[in-house]
Design a protein around this motif. Sequence first.
Motif, PDB file in Angstrom:
ATOM      1  N   TRP A   1       0.819  -1.209   0.000  1.00  0.00           N
ATOM      2  CA  TRP A   1       0.000   0.000   0.000  1.00  0.00           C
ATOM      3  C   TRP A   1       0.857   1.265   0.000  1.00  0.00           C
ATOM      4  O   TRP A   1       1.773   1.418   0.812  1.00  0.00           O
TER       5      TRP A   1
ATOM      6  N   THR B   1       0.128   5.671  -1.157  1.00  0.00           N
ATOM      7  CA  THR B   1      -0.845   6.646  -1.655  1.00  0.00           C
ATOM      8  C   THR B   1      -0.245   7.432  -2.805  1.00  0.00           C
ATOM      9  O   THR B   1       0.897   7.891  -2.726  1.00  0.00           O
TER      10      THR B   1
ATOM     11  N   SER C   1      -5.048   4.603  -3.665  1.00  0.00           N
ATOM     12  CA  SER C   1      -4.158   3.524  -3.264  1.00  0.00           C
ATOM     13  C   SER C   1      -4.814   2.229  -3.709  1.00  0.00           C
ATOM     14  O   SER C   1      -5.983   2.229  -4.119  1.00  0.00           O
TER      15      SER C   1
END
Length: 465
Positions: free
Chosen positions: A254, A256, A334
Amino acid sequence: MTSTSLLRTALAVLAILVPASLLACGDSGLSRSDIQQIVQSEIANNPAPLDQGSSREQVEQIVREAMSEESGQPSPGAAMSTPRKSTPGQFTKYFVNKAIDMYESEGLDATVAHYNTKASVDGPWYVFIFDASDNIIAHAPDPSLVNGPASNAIGPNGFPAGDAVAASADEDGEWFSYTYPNPASGTIETKHSWMVRHDGLLFGSGWYERGPRKSDPPAYTQSFVQQAVNLYDAVGLEETVAYYNSKESVDGQWYTFIFDENDTMLAHAANPDLVNRPASYVVGPNGYPTGEAIVATADEDGAWFGYTYPNPATGGVETKHSWVVRHDGLTFGSGWYERGPGKSDAPTYTKSFVEQALNLYDALGLDAALEYYGSQESVDGQWYVFIVDGNGYTIAHPNPMFVGRDPSLRIDATGHFYGDDLRSATETGKWVDYVLINPETGDDRQKHTWAVLHDGYIFGSGWYE
């Protein structure tokens, strides 16, 4: 001092310094200025004498009764009820108000001393206090933060929790949600903090919930993006972009990414080369226009977009599911990865290949789909996508000789007419078999085409034996 003077003096003081305990009693729906006006009116209109020995509680009750008359609600009485912990939002506000009351009655030193003790912690609830310069002066669960700046209070992956909390707080109180250690459980959980600026200080506390886990990747992804939006709302664009361009902000698979109002990449910690590039520069395998599709898909409610893309955690190209949100003109996103079908599972890989074409069409429209799937770059070995219009004519194919071809000429190498089978494809999809040249080998092979009717067009691709 006469009884009337005592009343006037007491109520005048209360008009300026209405205690938090009074404001917390019931939900009058009145603002502080409303209360002050009511109290001043009571001073002018109350002819009743008041014994000089009257207590503060009795004076407060007079104010409550005046508030009750104006609001049309019953007077809540002198006692302040404590909300149940089963209503954590209300209990958190009460917990913060109690700290403010202590500050008002006992002063800063006593309040800070108390809220730096373990005795002040009530399960997951503790009060943190920042001074006027946003230095932390009380934080019982982590004394190492005391006397340091708010920026020292960081959450998982270096999330600037302290800065965000300090930036969010105001005199009316504000909520801010983020992930942070829960002192009661010892685990990282989602924390919802209520912060109030009072007399130049910041008083705050929060409640925790377990929140989504990585074992539920869609929910975890949505939470991950929401935390980025929360940070932007709290500290602004510059600090948010700086954080999400740091390697520290990456949490396994993950990370962003952020696009500006002109769809230029502002943050992408997994691939810094993309920063300050237009969305069109962000492409996946075979030149798939990933960036343009992402920004076209995003809206204020959030939307999913599926495609193939490099996974920074594994280094492999995998199926990625991105959650993208338009907020304040920016795009925050994301995603989570799954291995997806390999080419060794040709039927499943073919279906996935067609699904990605449908996603591109839905995101960017017909013209973009025709342009991409009419290019040689879109070909992936033996796999390519063709698009057929409602009249049966091929309108996209990497081999230009097939574009615009008469539907009656859909005859394979064996003389089999497969045109009707192809045009009978449904929205749920259909397999159509025929013999055709394999572009990867150059010879005639049995082809198995997966064809899907979508928005009046047929999207197809196939694999060869």
